[in-house]
Design a protein around this motif. Structure first.
Motif, PDB file in Angstrom:
ATOM      1  N   HIS A 178      11.144  -1.855  15.699  1.00  0.00           N
ATOM      2  CA  HIS A 178      10.019  -0.942  15.903  1.00  0.00           C
ATOM      3  C   HIS A 178      10.564   0.376  16.429  1.00  0.00           C
ATOM      4  CE1 HIS A 178       7.052   0.953  18.704  1.00  0.00           C
ATOM      5  NE2 HIS A 178       6.330   0.909  17.579  1.00  0.00           N
ATOM      6  N   SER A 179      10.077   1.461  15.878  1.00  0.00           N
ATOM      7  CA  SER A 179      10.458   2.785  16.368  1.00  0.00           C
ATOM      8  C   SER A 179       9.200   3.655  16.419  1.00  0.00           C
ATOM      9  CB  SER A 179      11.520   3.429  15.472  1.00  0.00           C
ATOM     10  OG  SER A 179      11.024   3.628  14.165  1.00  0.00           O
ATOM     11  N   ALA A 180       9.196   4.543  17.407  1.00  0.00           N
ATOM     12  CA  ALA A 180       8.014   5.392  17.575  1.00  0.00           C
ATOM     13  C   ALA A 180       8.390   6.669  18.310  1.00  0.00           C
ATOM     14  CB  ALA A 180       6.930   4.638  18.341  1.00  0.00           C
ATOM     15  N   TYR A 181       7.757   7.771  17.918  1.00  0.00           N
ATOM     16  CA  TYR A 181       7.865   9.045  18.626  1.00  0.00           C
ATOM     17  C   TYR A 181       6.641   9.222  19.526  1.00  0.00           C
ATOM     18  CZ  TYR A 181      11.719  10.803  15.750  1.00  0.00           C
ATOM     19  OH  TYR A 181      12.939  10.994  15.144  1.00  0.00           O
ATOM     20  N   PHE A 182       6.873   9.763  20.732  1.00  0.00           N
ATOM     21  CA  PHE A 182       5.752  10.087  21.600  1.00  0.00           C
ATOM     22  C   PHE A 182       6.131  11.288  22.471  1.00  0.00           C
ATOM     23  CE2 PHE A 182       8.364   6.913  23.643  1.00  0.00           C
ATOM     24  CZ  PHE A 182       8.461   7.315  24.969  1.00  0.00           C
TER      25      PHE A 182
ATOM     26  N   HIS B 219       4.614   5.457  14.229  1.00  0.00           N
ATOM     27  CA  HIS B 219       5.177   4.116  14.424  1.00  0.00           C
ATOM     28  C   HIS B 219       5.735   3.583  13.110  1.00  0.00           C
ATOM     29  CE1 HIS B 219       3.573   3.434  18.515  1.00  0.00           C
ATOM     30  NE2 HIS B 219       2.584   4.231  18.114  1.00  0.00           N
ATOM     31  N   THR B 220       6.851   2.871  13.201  1.00  0.00           N
ATOM     32  CA  THR B 220       7.448   2.213  12.040  1.00  0.00           C
ATOM     33  C   THR B 220       7.855   0.797  12.428  1.00  0.00           C
ATOM     34  OG1 THR B 220       8.316   4.308  11.180  1.00  0.00           O
ATOM     35  CG2 THR B 220       9.288   2.288  10.326  1.00  0.00           C
ATOM     36  N   PHE B 221       7.438  -0.165  11.620  1.00  0.00           N
ATOM     37  CA  PHE B 221       7.775  -1.564  11.853  1.00  0.00           C
ATOM     38  C   PHE B 221       8.576  -2.093  10.667  1.00  0.00           C
ATOM     39  CE2 PHE B 221       3.878  -0.706  14.140  1.00  0.00           C
ATOM     40  CZ  PHE B 221       4.078  -1.307  15.379  1.00  0.00           C
ATOM     41  N   SER B 222       9.540  -2.963  10.959  1.00  0.00           N
ATOM     42  CA  SER B 222      10.367  -3.546   9.904  1.00  0.00           C
ATOM     43  C   SER B 222      10.726  -4.981  10.285  1.00  0.00           C
ATOM     44  CB  SER B 222      11.637  -2.725   9.688  1.00  0.00           C
ATOM     45  OG  SER B 222      12.483  -3.328   8.731  1.00  0.00           O
ATOM     46  N   ILE B 223      10.600  -5.884   9.342  1.00  0.00           N
ATOM     47  CA  ILE B 223      10.969  -7.292   9.543  1.00  0.00           C
ATOM     48  C   ILE B 223      11.882  -7.719   8.401  1.00  0.00           C
ATOM     49  CG2 ILE B 223      10.148  -9.663   9.718  1.00  0.00           C
ATOM     50  CD1 ILE B 223       7.549  -8.636  10.812  1.00  0.00           C
ATOM     51  N   THR B 224      12.999  -8.349   8.752  1.00  0.00           N
ATOM     52  CA  THR B 224      13.959  -8.834   7.762  1.00  0.00           C
ATOM     53  C   THR B 224      14.180 -10.330   7.972  1.00  0.00           C
ATOM     54  OG1 THR B 224      15.085  -6.690   7.712  1.00  0.00           O
ATOM     55  CG2 THR B 224      16.272  -8.564   6.798  1.00  0.00           C
ATOM     56  N   LEU B 225      14.149 -11.083   6.880  1.00  0.00           N
ATOM     57  CA  LEU B 225      14.378 -12.528   6.912  1.00  0.00           C
ATOM     58  C   LEU B 225      15.462 -12.885   5.907  1.00  0.00           C
ATOM     59  CD1 LEU B 225      10.642 -13.656   6.721  1.00  0.00           C
ATOM     60  CD2 LEU B 225      12.072 -13.940   8.721  1.00  0.00           C
ATOM     61  N   ASN B 226      16.313 -13.837   6.265  1.00  0.00           N
ATOM     62  CA  ASN B 226      17.279 -14.356   5.295  1.00  0.00           C
ATOM     63  C   ASN B 226      17.584 -15.810   5.614  1.00  0.00           C
ATOM     64  OD1 ASN B 226      20.065 -14.686   6.709  1.00  0.00           O
ATOM     65  ND2 ASN B 226      19.359 -12.663   7.398  1.00  0.00           N
ATOM     66  N   GLY B 227      17.959 -16.553   4.604  1.00  0.00           N
ATOM     67  CA  GLY B 227      18.306 -17.955   4.763  1.00  0.00           C
ATOM     68  C   GLY B 227      19.286 -18.391   3.686  1.00  0.00           C
ATOM     69  N   ARG B 228      19.995 -19.471   3.943  1.00  0.00           N
ATOM     70  CA  ARG B 228      20.983 -19.969   2.982  1.00  0.00           C
ATOM     71  C   ARG B 228      21.114 -21.482   3.125  1.00  0.00           C
ATOM     72  NH1 ARG B 228      25.273 -21.504   5.777  1.00  0.00           N
ATOM     73  NH2 ARG B 228      25.611 -20.606   7.852  1.00  0.00           N
ATOM     74  N   TYR B 229      21.569 -22.115   2.053  1.00  0.00           N
ATOM     75  CA  TYR B 229      21.813 -23.559   2.060  1.00  0.00           C
ATOM     76  C   TYR B 229      22.908 -23.873   1.047  1.00  0.00           C
ATOM     77  CZ  TYR B 229      21.366 -28.473   0.844  1.00  0.00           C
ATOM     78  OH  TYR B 229      21.652 -29.787   0.572  1.00  0.00           O
TER      79      TYR B 229
ATOM     80  N   PHE C 209       6.396  -1.438   7.437  1.00  0.00           N
ATOM     81  CA  PHE C 209       5.018  -1.004   7.651  1.00  0.00           C
ATOM     82  C   PHE C 209       5.037   0.267   8.491  1.00  0.00           C
ATOM     83  CE2 PHE C 209       1.003  -1.528  10.234  1.00  0.00           C
ATOM     84  CZ  PHE C 209       0.160  -1.069   9.231  1.00  0.00           C
ATOM     85  N   SER C 210       4.410   1.310   7.998  1.00  0.00           N
ATOM     86  CA  SER C 210       4.400   2.602   8.689  1.00  0.00           C
ATOM     87  C   SER C 210       2.964   3.094   8.849  1.00  0.00           C
ATOM     88  CB  SER C 210       5.228   3.637   7.915  1.00  0.00           C
ATOM     89  OG  SER C 210       6.554   3.223   7.760  1.00  0.00           O
ATOM     90  N   PRO C 211       2.295   2.669   9.911  1.00  0.00           N
ATOM     91  CA  PRO C 211       0.939   3.170  10.147  1.00  0.00           C
ATOM     92  C   PRO C 211       0.995   4.596  10.689  1.00  0.00           C
ATOM     93  CG  PRO C 211       1.600   1.746  11.943  1.00  0.00           C
ATOM     94  CD  PRO C 211       2.717   1.718  10.934  1.00  0.00           C
ATOM     95  N   SER C 212      -0.134   5.173  10.914  1.00  0.00           N
ATOM     96  CA  SER C 212      -0.182   6.539  11.460  1.00  0.00           C
ATOM     97  C   SER C 212       0.240   6.539  12.918  1.00  0.00           C
ATOM     98  CB  SER C 212      -1.604   7.096  11.314  1.00  0.00           C
ATOM     99  OG  SER C 212      -2.526   6.263  12.014  1.00  0.00           O
TER     100      SER C 212
ATOM    101  N   LYS D 255       0.860  -1.170   0.000  1.00  0.00           N
ATOM    102  CA  LYS D 255       0.000   0.000   0.000  1.00  0.00           C
ATOM    103  C   LYS D 255       0.895   1.218   0.000  1.00  0.00           C
ATOM    104  CE  LYS D 255      -3.889   2.172   2.396  1.00  0.00           C
ATOM    105  NZ  LYS D 255      -4.814   2.095   3.559  1.00  0.00           N
ATOM    106  N   LEU D 256       0.701   2.117  -0.958  1.00  0.00           N
ATOM    107  CA  LEU D 256       1.583   3.271  -1.108  1.00  0.00           C
ATOM    108  C   LEU D 256       1.661   4.070   0.177  1.00  0.00           C
ATOM    109  CD1 LEU D 256       0.644   4.524  -4.694  1.00  0.00           C
ATOM    110  CD2 LEU D 256       2.781   3.449  -3.968  1.00  0.00           C
ATOM    111  N   ASP D 257       2.919   4.444   0.523  1.00  0.00           N
ATOM    112  CA  ASP D 257       3.214   5.257   1.696  1.00  0.00           C
ATOM    113  C   ASP D 257       2.869   4.566   3.015  1.00  0.00           C
ATOM    114  OD1 ASP D 257       4.051   7.346   0.035  1.00  0.00           O
ATOM    115  OD2 ASP D 257       2.004   8.136  -0.113  1.00  0.00           O
ATOM    116  N   LYS D 258       2.566   3.246   2.951  1.00  0.00           N
ATOM    117  CA  LYS D 258       2.213   2.547   4.182  1.00  0.00           C
ATOM    118  C   LYS D 258       3.023   1.262   4.378  1.00  0.00           C
ATOM    119  CE  LYS D 258      -1.111   5.186   5.843  1.00  0.00           C
ATOM    120  NZ  LYS D 258      -1.028   5.817   7.181  1.00  0.00           N
ATOM    121  N   ALA D 259       3.016   0.410   3.387  1.00  0.00           N
ATOM    122  CA  ALA D 259       3.626  -0.906   3.526  1.00  0.00           C
ATOM    123  C   ALA D 259       4.379  -1.281   2.247  1.00  0.00           C
ATOM    124  CB  ALA D 259       2.561  -1.955   3.828  1.00  0.00           C
ATOM    125  N   PHE D 260       5.585  -1.821   2.438  1.00  0.00           N
ATOM    126  CA  PHE D 260       6.441  -2.172   1.303  1.00  0.00           C
ATOM    127  C   PHE D 260       7.074  -3.546   1.540  1.00  0.00           C
ATOM    128  CE2 PHE D 260       6.314   2.388   1.749  1.00  0.00           C
ATOM    129  CZ  PHE D 260       6.145   2.861   0.456  1.00  0.00           C
TER     130      PHE D 260
END
Length: 260
Positions: A130-134, A89-99, A83-86, A7-12
Motif C-alpha cells: 500500500h502506498s499513499a500521498y498525504f 492510494h494504491t493497493f497491490s496484492i501478489t500471489l504465487n504457488g508451486r508444486y 487497485f488505485s482508488p481516488s 475497471k479501466l484506470d482503477k483495478a487490474f
C-alpha cells in the motif's frame, strides 16, 4: 496466462500458470530384460537367485503403492491484483504457488522396487503493498509478505539398506561385476520446512522543489526453519557375494549413530 482490467484506470489483474507431466518406464530388477541387465554388468541368473533368497527370508521386494511408471509432475502459478482508488492510494496484492512431485525416485536398475521412494515439494507466497500521498509532500509505503516452502521424501519401505556384490559371466565370454540393492533407501526419509514473514513501512518527506527526500523506515521479520536430512538412519549391510548373503555373513554393517 490472462490479464486485463476489472475497471479501466482503477483495478487490474494478471494471472499465469504452468503445468507439466512426464512419465517414463520404471526400470528395476523385476522388469528389466536380460540384455539390459548385461549392460549394467549383472546376469539374469544372479538376479533370479537373489529374488529367491529374498523370498525365502521374507524380505519384501514390491508393494502395490509402487507405480509402474516413473512419474514427474509439476505446476506453478503467479497472480497479481492492483487497485488505485481516488485520493492517492494504491493497493497491490501478489500471489504465487508451486508444486512438484516424483514417483519412483532413487531407484536404479540394479535395485528392487521397494528400494525407491517418492518426493514432494510445494510452497507459496503472498505479498500486499500500500502506498499513499498525504499533506502533498509525504509518502507512506507499507508492505507485508509471508512465504512457505515444504519438501519431503518418503521411502516405500523402512528397513536397513543392503548391497550384494555379484560377479557375472556372460555367454559371449565377457564378465561383469555389479552391486544389487534391496531393503530401504539410505537417502530417505527426509523433509524440510521453511516459513518467513516480513512487514516493512517507510515514511518519506519530499521537498516541494523535489530536491530533498528524508526517509524513516521500519522492518520486522520472522523466520522459522526445520530440516531432517538424516541419511542411513537404519544402517547398511554389505555382502561380498550371494553366498555370503544366503549364509547371513555380511562384510560390514554401517549404522548411523546420532545424539539429539
Amino acid at each position: 496466462n490472462a490479464s486485463g482490467p476489472f475497471k479501466l484506470d482503477k483495478a487490474f489483474y494478471s494471472f499465469s500458470w504452468q503445468l507439466g507431466r512426464r512419465s517414463s518406464t520404471l526400470q528395476d530388477l523385476l522388469n528389466t530384460d536380460p540384455l539390459a541387465l548385461e549392460r549394467v554388468g549383472v546376469s539374469a541368473d544372479s538376479v533370479s537367485r537373489l529374488l529367491q533368497m529374498l523370498s525365502a527370508q521374507g524380505i519384501p521386494v514390491y508393494s502395490s503403492i509402487i507405480p509402474s511408471q516413473k512419474l514427474t509432475q509439476n505446476g506453478s502459478f503467479l497472480s497479481s491484483f492492483d487497485f488505485s482508488p481516488s485520493g492517492g492510494h494504491t493497493f497491490s496484492i501478489t500471489l504465487n504457488g508451486r508444486y512438484s512431485g516424483v514417483d519412483g525416485t532413487s531407484l536404479p536398475t540394479t535395485a528392487v522396487p521397494n528400494h525407491g521412494g517418492e518426493t514432494r515439494s510445494y510452497g507459496g507466497a503472498i505479498q500486499a503493498r500500500h502506498s499513499a500521498y498525504f499533506f502533498d509532500n509525504f509518502l507512506d509505503q507499507t508492505s507485508a509478505a509471508i512465504q512457505s516452502s515444504v519438501s519431503s521424501g518418503d521411502p516405500y519401505i523402512e528397513l536397513p539398506s543392503a548391497t550384494v556384490r555379484v560377479n557375472s559371466l556372460f555367454p559371449d565370454g565377457n564378465a561383469g561385476v555389479s552391486s544389487l540393492l534391496f531393503g530401504g533407501n539410505t537417502g530417505l526419509p527426509r523433509n524440510s520446512n521453511t516459513i518467513t514473514g516480513e512487514v516493512q513501512n517507510e515514511l518519506s518527506w519530499i521537498s516541494l522543489d523535489n530536491k530533498h527526500r528524508f526517509k524513516f523506515g521500519q522492518d520486522f521479520r520472522y523466520n522459522r526453519y526445520s530440516q531432517d536430512n538424516t541419511t542411513n538412519r537404519f544402517g547398511t549391510y554389505l555382502y561380498n557375494s550371494l553366498a555370503d548373503f544366503q549364509n547371513g555373513v555380511p562384510a560390514s554393517f554401517t549404522p548411523r549413530l546420532q545424539v539429539n
